[in-house]
Design an enzyme around this catalytic site. Sequence first.
Site, PDB file in Angstrom:
ATOM      1  N   ARG A   1       2.770  -7.202   9.034  1.00 25.37           N
ATOM      2  CA  ARG A   1       2.248  -6.200   9.740  1.00 25.37           C
ATOM      3  C   ARG A   1       2.639  -6.007  11.077  1.00 25.37           C
ATOM      4  O   ARG A   1       2.725  -4.889  11.807  1.00 25.37           O
ATOM      5  CB  ARG A   1       0.633  -6.433   9.840  1.00 25.37           C
ATOM      6  CG  ARG A   1       0.126  -6.036   8.313  1.00 25.37           C
ATOM      7  CD  ARG A   1      -1.376  -6.361   8.068  1.00 25.37           C
ATOM      8  NE  ARG A   1      -2.107  -6.070   6.823  1.00 25.37           N
ATOM      9  CZ  ARG A   1      -3.177  -6.593   6.725  1.00 25.37           C
ATOM     10  NH1 ARG A   1      -4.079  -7.374   7.391  1.00 25.37           N
ATOM     11  NH2 ARG A   1      -3.729  -5.952   5.476  1.00 25.37           N
TER      12      ARG A   1
ATOM     13  N   ASN B   1      -1.681  -0.258   7.388  1.00 25.61           N
ATOM     14  CA  ASN B   1      -1.089  -1.584   7.565  1.00 25.61           C
ATOM     15  C   ASN B   1      -0.321  -2.178   6.552  1.00 25.61           C
ATOM     16  O   ASN B   1      -0.287  -3.384   6.390  1.00 25.61           O
ATOM     17  CB  ASN B   1      -2.357  -2.361   8.239  1.00 25.61           C
ATOM     18  CG  ASN B   1      -3.508  -2.730   6.928  1.00 25.61           C
ATOM     19  OD1 ASN B   1      -3.353  -2.222   5.826  1.00 25.61           O
ATOM     20  ND2 ASN B   1      -4.619  -3.427   7.286  1.00 25.61           N
TER      21      ASN B   1
ATOM     22  N   ARG C   1      -1.477 -14.639   4.006  1.00 24.20           N
ATOM     23  CA  ARG C   1      -2.391 -14.177   5.047  1.00 24.20           C
ATOM     24  C   ARG C   1      -1.530 -14.402   6.447  1.00 24.20           C
ATOM     25  O   ARG C   1      -1.705 -13.456   7.104  1.00 24.20           O
ATOM     26  CB  ARG C   1      -3.857 -14.728   5.226  1.00 24.20           C
ATOM     27  CG  ARG C   1      -4.535 -14.172   3.849  1.00 24.20           C
ATOM     28  CD  ARG C   1      -5.211 -12.746   3.958  1.00 24.20           C
ATOM     29  NE  ARG C   1      -6.127 -12.590   4.755  1.00 24.20           N
ATOM     30  CZ  ARG C   1      -6.818 -11.560   5.084  1.00 24.20           C
ATOM     31  NH1 ARG C   1      -6.857 -10.522   4.158  1.00 24.20           N
ATOM     32  NH2 ARG C   1      -7.943 -11.583   6.173  1.00 24.20           N
TER      33      ARG C   1
ATOM     34  N   PHE D   1     -15.294   3.334   7.508  1.00 29.93           N
ATOM     35  CA  PHE D   1     -13.978   3.653   7.208  1.00 29.93           C
ATOM     36  C   PHE D   1     -13.817   3.695   5.772  1.00 29.93           C
ATOM     37  O   PHE D   1     -12.711   3.765   5.319  1.00 29.93           O
ATOM     38  CB  PHE D   1     -12.906   2.905   7.948  1.00 29.93           C
ATOM     39  CG  PHE D   1     -13.142   1.553   7.935  1.00 29.93           C
ATOM     40  CD1 PHE D   1     -12.370   0.782   6.749  1.00 29.93           C
ATOM     41  CD2 PHE D   1     -13.681   0.803   8.688  1.00 29.93           C
ATOM     42  CE1 PHE D   1     -12.693  -0.640   6.380  1.00 29.93           C
ATOM     43  CE2 PHE D   1     -13.915  -0.826   8.733  1.00 29.93           C
ATOM     44  CZ  PHE D   1     -13.400  -1.339   7.436  1.00 29.93           C
TER      45      PHE D   1
ATOM     46  N   THR E   1      -5.606  -8.057  10.499  1.00 29.53           N
ATOM     47  CA  THR E   1      -5.920  -6.899   9.886  1.00 29.53           C
ATOM     48  C   THR E   1      -5.075  -5.562  10.816  1.00 29.53           C
ATOM     49  O   THR E   1      -4.678  -4.779   9.982  1.00 29.53           O
ATOM     50  CB  THR E   1      -7.437  -6.603   9.677  1.00 29.53           C
ATOM     51  OG1 THR E   1      -7.996  -7.665   8.967  1.00 29.53           O
ATOM     52  CG2 THR E   1      -7.819  -5.339   9.220  1.00 29.53           C
TER      53      THR E   1
ATOM     54  N   GLU F   1      -9.469 -10.428  -7.767  1.00 26.72           N
ATOM     55  CA  GLU F   1      -8.584  -9.345  -7.624  1.00 26.72           C
ATOM     56  C   GLU F   1      -7.876  -9.304  -8.581  1.00 26.72           C
ATOM     57  O   GLU F   1      -7.057  -8.109  -9.039  1.00 26.72           O
ATOM     58  CB  GLU F   1      -7.769  -9.217  -6.148  1.00 26.72           C
ATOM     59  CG  GLU F   1      -9.033  -8.925  -5.233  1.00 26.72           C
ATOM     60  CD  GLU F   1      -8.338  -8.998  -3.540  1.00 26.72           C
ATOM     61  OE1 GLU F   1      -7.464  -9.639  -3.396  1.00 26.72           O
ATOM     62  OE2 GLU F   1      -9.269  -8.708  -2.840  1.00 26.72           O
TER      63      GLU F   1
ATOM     64  N   LYS G   1       0.800  -1.292   0.116  1.00 21.81           N
ATOM     65  CA  LYS G   1       0.148   0.011  -0.123  1.00 21.81           C
ATOM     66  C   LYS G   1       0.933   1.220   0.152  1.00 21.81           C
ATOM     67  O   LYS G   1       2.073   1.017   0.113  1.00 21.81           O
ATOM     68  CB  LYS G   1      -1.052  -0.014   1.270  1.00 21.81           C
ATOM     69  CG  LYS G   1      -1.971  -0.953   1.094  1.00 21.81           C
ATOM     70  CD  LYS G   1      -2.783  -1.446   2.614  1.00 21.81           C
ATOM     71  CE  LYS G   1      -3.645  -2.233   2.397  1.00 21.81           C
ATOM     72  NZ  LYS G   1      -4.685  -2.230   3.717  1.00 21.81           N
TER      73      LYS G   1
ATOM     74  N   TYR H   1     -12.343  -2.804  -2.771  1.00 25.94           N
ATOM     75  CA  TYR H   1     -13.059  -2.708  -1.381  1.00 25.94           C
ATOM     76  C   TYR H   1     -14.448  -2.654  -1.474  1.00 25.94           C
ATOM     77  O   TYR H   1     -14.944  -2.424  -0.539  1.00 25.94           O
ATOM     78  CB  TYR H   1     -12.095  -1.485  -0.635  1.00 25.94           C
ATOM     79  CG  TYR H   1     -10.797  -1.966  -0.285  1.00 25.94           C
ATOM     80  CD1 TYR H   1     -10.635  -3.075   0.444  1.00 25.94           C
ATOM     81  CD2 TYR H   1      -9.810  -1.049  -0.405  1.00 25.94           C
ATOM     82  CE1 TYR H   1      -9.249  -3.313   1.109  1.00 25.94           C
ATOM     83  CE2 TYR H   1      -8.556  -1.320  -0.248  1.00 25.94           C
ATOM     84  CZ  TYR H   1      -8.347  -2.438   0.413  1.00 25.94           C
ATOM     85  OH  TYR H   1      -6.959  -2.589   1.204  1.00 25.94           O
TER      86      TYR H   1
ATOM     87  N   HIS I   1      -1.770  -5.242   1.374  1.00 22.90           N
ATOM     88  CA  HIS I   1      -3.014  -6.283   1.072  1.00 22.90           C
ATOM     89  C   HIS I   1      -2.593  -7.742   0.714  1.00 22.90           C
ATOM     90  O   HIS I   1      -1.579  -7.806  -0.121  1.00 22.90           O
ATOM     91  CB  HIS I   1      -3.653  -5.500   0.189  1.00 22.90           C
ATOM     92  CG  HIS I   1      -4.872  -6.362  -0.434  1.00 22.90           C
ATOM     93  ND1 HIS I   1      -6.228  -6.402   0.166  1.00 22.90           N
ATOM     94  CD2 HIS I   1      -5.245  -7.200  -1.432  1.00 22.90           C
ATOM     95  CE1 HIS I   1      -6.695  -7.315  -0.357  1.00 22.90           C
ATOM     96  NE2 HIS I   1      -6.218  -7.827  -1.337  1.00 22.90           N
TER      97      HIS I   1
END
Length: 151
Positions: free
Chosen positions: A104, A114, A87, A59, A93, A128, A11, A51, A117
Amino acid sequence: MAMERTFIAVKPDGVQRGLVGAIIGRFEAKGYKLLALKALVPTKELASTHYEALSSKPFYGGLVDFICSGPVVAMVWGGGDIVKCARAMIGETSPSASAPGSIRGDYGVEVGRNVIHGSDAVATAEREIALWFGDEGVMEWEPTLNQWVYE
Ligand code: DAT
Ligand code: MG
């Protein structure tokens, strides 16, 4: 072991903080293969579609603005059970709930910054990958060191 693909994106906070190399290094060192990579500033349309499952969340607007706020490094990685394992490498998250050793957990502090993704399921990953890479083509190749990663 199921050979899968997953969509990973560093990100804008991760790119600004110079974490791209460290993050790619983790996936390389794990034994996964890089199938596609590009850097881009996402359009609002791309980020809001990416998203869209979260569009009812308070948010959501801030999240979309954040993802469009600077360069993102978008990637496709492949490997055995990679969706779930990536993951786990990424962490929870919220960075504050993420174990040290996870991306993270090691690099982030707040949920809205964070760093990375990763797709949450095989079907999400394929959606995606199609959204971010479309017809640009995602490589298929056999790393010569596969025999040292897979039995
Ligand atoms: P993940 O990125 O772990 O799959 P998610 O899909 O639930 O998490 O949410 C997508 C992103 O939205 C997440 O990476 C950061 C942001 N986010 C999630 N929950 C949030 C919250 N409670 N407050 C602010 N941002 C949040
Ligand atoms: Mg998610």
